[in-house]
Design a protein around this motif. Sequence first.
Motif, PDB file in Angstrom:
ATOM      1  N   ALA A  27       0.835  -1.206   0.000  1.00  0.00           N
ATOM      2  CA  ALA A  27       0.000   0.000   0.000  1.00  0.00           C
ATOM      3  C   ALA A  27       0.868   1.254   0.000  1.00  0.00           C
ATOM      4  CB  ALA A  27      -0.932  -0.010   1.209  1.00  0.00           C
ATOM      5  N   ALA A  28       1.905   1.279   0.845  1.00  0.00           N
ATOM      6  CA  ALA A  28       2.789   2.445   0.899  1.00  0.00           C
ATOM      7  C   ALA A  28       3.526   2.649  -0.420  1.00  0.00           C
ATOM      8  CB  ALA A  28       3.782   2.290   2.047  1.00  0.00           C
ATOM      9  N   LEU A  29       3.999   1.569  -1.024  1.00  0.00           N
ATOM     10  CA  LEU A  29       4.738   1.687  -2.283  1.00  0.00           C
ATOM     11  C   LEU A  29       3.830   2.129  -3.429  1.00  0.00           C
ATOM     12  CD1 LEU A  29       7.042  -1.441  -1.960  1.00  0.00           C
ATOM     13  CD2 LEU A  29       7.702   0.967  -1.711  1.00  0.00           C
ATOM     14  N   LEU A  30       2.566   1.711  -3.410  1.00  0.00           N
ATOM     15  CA  LEU A  30       1.628   2.166  -4.440  1.00  0.00           C
ATOM     16  C   LEU A  30       1.357   3.669  -4.339  1.00  0.00           C
ATOM     17  CD1 LEU A  30      -1.019  -0.720  -4.489  1.00  0.00           C
ATOM     18  CD2 LEU A  30       0.659  -0.163  -6.263  1.00  0.00           C
ATOM     19  N   ALA A  31       1.512   4.228  -3.140  1.00  0.00           N
ATOM     20  CA  ALA A  31       1.298   5.667  -2.961  1.00  0.00           C
ATOM     21  C   ALA A  31       2.365   6.497  -3.676  1.00  0.00           C
ATOM     22  CB  ALA A  31       1.291   6.015  -1.473  1.00  0.00           C
ATOM     23  N   VAL A  32       3.535   5.911  -3.925  1.00  0.00           N
ATOM     24  CA  VAL A  32       4.642   6.674  -4.513  1.00  0.00           C
ATOM     25  C   VAL A  32       4.323   7.160  -5.927  1.00  0.00           C
ATOM     26  CG1 VAL A  32       7.072   6.614  -5.169  1.00  0.00           C
ATOM     27  CG2 VAL A  32       6.329   5.521  -3.046  1.00  0.00           C
TER      28      VAL A  32
END
Length: 429
Positions: free
Chosen positions: A412-417
Motif C-alpha cells: 500500500a505504501a509503495l503504491l502511494a509513490v
Amino acid sequence: MATSLSTTGGRTRRRYGARHRWVVLAVGVGAQGSFSAMFSGIPVTGIAMRSGYHLSTGELGLVLACLGLGVAVSDIVWGLLTDRFGDRRILLVGLTSTGALLALMAAAFTPGDGAGVVALAACLLAAGALGGSVNGASGRAIMTWFADGERGLAMSIRQTAIPAGGAVGVALLPWLAGSYGFHAVYAALAALCLLAAAATWRWLHEPTMHPARAADDATAAADATAGTEAAAVTKAAGRSPLLRWDMWRVALASALLTVPQFAVLSFTAIFLHDVKGEGAALASATVVIAQIGGGAARIWTGRRTDRRGNRRTYLRGIGALTGVAMAAAAVLTAAPTPVAVTALALGGLLANSWHGVAYTEIAAMAGAARAGTALGLEGTTVFAATFLTPLLIPVVLAAASWEAVWMLAAVAALLAVPLAPGQKGVTAR
C-alpha cells in the motif's frame, strides 16, 4: 493578538494582526486534540465497553468502526460548508454539537441506561460525523492566517495534535471507564469539546487583512492549469477540488499511506501477543515510539518543506521509505522479538510522518478560499482507510499469515509513490 480597535457604526471592533496567527494555531491544535481524544480513546475502552454493553467481539468491532465511518461520510460536506460559511462558524457548530451529543450519551446511553448495540453504534456514528468538522475547519483557519512559507510547519503542528490528543484519550478514558463508568467517559469528552468551542469563540477570528490570498489563488491556478492553453487558466482555477485529479491523487496516496499506519497502531499488540508471547507493555512501547517519533517527524518535514517548497517529493519519499520498512517487518516476522519490534516501530514511525506534508500540499493546491473542501476530500479518503484497514487485516490474516499482513501494508505504501503527483510543473513556492 489584537493590534488595534476600530469603530464601525458606533460599535468597537477589535483588529487582529499577524502575530495572532499563533493563537489561531493553538485553537486549532486544541480543537483537533479534543476530537482525537475521542477518536483514539474510545476504542481503547473496548474491553470495558464489550463487557458493560454486553457486546460480542464482532459487535464491538462494528460499533468502534462507526467512529471512522462517521468522519469518512461527512468530511467533504464539512469542507464545503467551511468554504461557504467560514472556519469559525463551522468549528463552533461542530464542537458544540459534538459536546452536546457526548453529554447526552453520558446522561442516557450508558450500560446502566440499557443502551444496546444499535443505539451505541448510532451515537458513535453521529459523534464521528459531527466531530469530523474540526479537520477541514481548523486546517482552513491555518491556511487563512499563515503564509505559504510557514504553513508546512503550522499544519504539521496541528497534525501532531492527533497523536497528542489521542495519547490523552488513551491514558484517561480506560481509567475513567474502569473507575467511574461510561458516564464519566462521555462527560470528560464532552467537556473537552466544549472547552475547545469556548476557545474558538474567544480567539478564532478572521485576519484583518489577507496578504497571502492573492498569491494562493495564483498558485492554485498554476497548479490546476499546468500544461494547458492560456485561455483555460481562469476556468481551471475556478474548478472545485473535487473535480481535480491532481488533488484526488494526493488524497488517494494519503489513504494508501494510512494502511501501514493503522496496521501498526491497531495490530501490533495482537501480533506480539499471538506470535511472540509478549504482553501489552512492549506493544504499548512500540506504538508510543511510532506515534511520538512520527509526530516529531511531521514537524521536521513541515519546517523543511516550507524552506524548500518540495512537499510532493517528500510525500513520495516517505511512501518509499515506509514501504521498505514494512517489507522488512514482513521478512523479519520470525526474527527475534527485538529485531521484529524495531522494524515495526520504524515502519510505524514513518507511516505516521506524512500527514502535515500531505494536508498542507492539498490545501495549498486549492488556495485559501477552497481549502476547506480540499481538506474535506483528504479527510474522507484517510478516514475511509481507517475504517477499512481494521476490517481487511483479519481477512488477510485468516487466509494467509502475519507476513502477508505486513507485506500488504508495504505494498500500500509503495503504491502511494507513483500515485502522488510529482514535483514537475508545480509553481515554485
